[in-house]
Design an enzyme around this catalytic site. Structure first.
Site, PDB file in Angstrom:
ATOM      1  N   LYS A   1       0.930  -4.669   1.990  1.00 34.11           N
ATOM      2  CA  LYS A   1       1.504  -3.128   1.674  1.00 34.11           C
ATOM      3  C   LYS A   1       1.225  -2.951   2.882  1.00 34.11           C
ATOM      4  O   LYS A   1       0.038  -2.239   2.941  1.00 34.11           O
ATOM      5  CB  LYS A   1       1.959  -2.449   0.739  1.00 34.11           C
ATOM      6  CG  LYS A   1       2.786  -1.234   0.809  1.00 34.11           C
ATOM      7  CD  LYS A   1       2.883  -0.095  -0.376  1.00 34.11           C
ATOM      8  CE  LYS A   1       2.118   1.252  -0.673  1.00 34.11           C
ATOM      9  NZ  LYS A   1       2.323   1.983  -1.456  1.00 34.11           N
TER      10      LYS A   1
ATOM     11  N   GLU B   1      10.267  -0.023  -8.423  1.00 30.10           N
ATOM     12  CA  GLU B   1       8.780   0.912  -8.160  1.00 30.10           C
ATOM     13  C   GLU B   1       8.731   2.674  -8.625  1.00 30.10           C
ATOM     14  O   GLU B   1       8.749   3.279  -8.249  1.00 30.10           O
ATOM     15  CB  GLU B   1       8.261   0.436  -7.162  1.00 30.10           C
ATOM     16  CG  GLU B   1       6.630   1.351  -6.797  1.00 30.10           C
ATOM     17  CD  GLU B   1       6.322   1.185  -5.448  1.00 30.10           C
ATOM     18  OE1 GLU B   1       5.089   1.708  -5.150  1.00 30.10           O
ATOM     19  OE2 GLU B   1       6.587  -0.088  -4.706  1.00 30.10           O
TER      20      GLU B   1
END
Length: 214
Positions: free
Chosen positions: A133, A43
């Site tokens: 998340k 990421e």
């Protein structure tokens, strides 16, 4: 790669490396070290200067089998679109944004917004977010996942922030499909010790695997 395949590859390994770097070269080296350690999910945060170029560079440097690259710290749909055009295969945000959710749904790209409260989680799920998340994970801890799973057993959650080698097993056992790890994985890169990053990546992957078997 389809949305389903992207999500499956991330959950199979169970670790997403959150890469914050000073420049493109450093980000590339960290990503390579993570991949060599068995963490293909990278990421790239949009706090990295020229993050979209880093994503493009990684896509050119590694095959689809080796790398699943996503964009992090995506605050709005405009940034999400830039990231997707650069080759991002999933979009991660520190908070939930409806327009970003819509854009990701439009292009069949997984969206992982940061949420803490049950209301935020429900809102994100109703907007089609694929993975929630839990951020910052450090303020709630692994026990919070069990609390969420009580009323929302269908929630697909992944913590970022507060995940370490000492507690990664607890997050997984509590019901997380994966974990996002930044500094606790990439810290050796600050001193140029990329072999150290590879070693930590191997340890995180092993701990997740072990936790899933118990």
């Amino acid at each position: 790669m389809s949305k389903y395949e992207t999500l499956k590859k991330i959950t199979d390994v169970g670790v997403v490396a959150v890469v914050r770097a000073e420049n493109e070269d450093e980000a590339n080296k960290i990503a390579k070290a993570c991949i060599e350690g068995g963490v293909p999910a990278i990421e790239v945060t949009f706090t990295v200067p020229g993050a979209h170029k880093v994503i493009e560079g990684l896509k050119n440097s590694f095959s689809a089998d080796e790398l699943i690259v996503g964009a992090g710290t995506v605050l709005d749909s405009e940034t999400a679109r830039i990231a997707i055009l650069a080759g991002a295969e999933y979009i991660v945000s520190p908070g939930f944004d409806l327009e970003t959710a819509k854009l990701c749904n439009r292009y069949r790209i997984p969206y992982m917004p940061g949420c803490i409260t049950i209301t935020e989680i429900l809102t994100a799920m109703e907007a089609g977010a694929d993975v929630i998340k839990i951020f910052p994970g450090s303020i709630v801890g692994p026990s919070y996942i069990k609390a969420i799973k009580g009323p929302l057993p269908q929630a697909v959650v992944m913590p970022t922030g507060g995940v370490s080698l000492d507690n990664v097993d607890q997050w997984i056992k509590s019901g997380c499909v994966a974990v996002g790890v930044g500094g606790d994985l990439t810290a050796p890169a600050k001193t140029g010790d990329y072999a150290g990053v590879t070693d930590l990546a191997k340890q995180f992957v092993a701990k997740v695997k072990e936790a899933r078997q118990k």
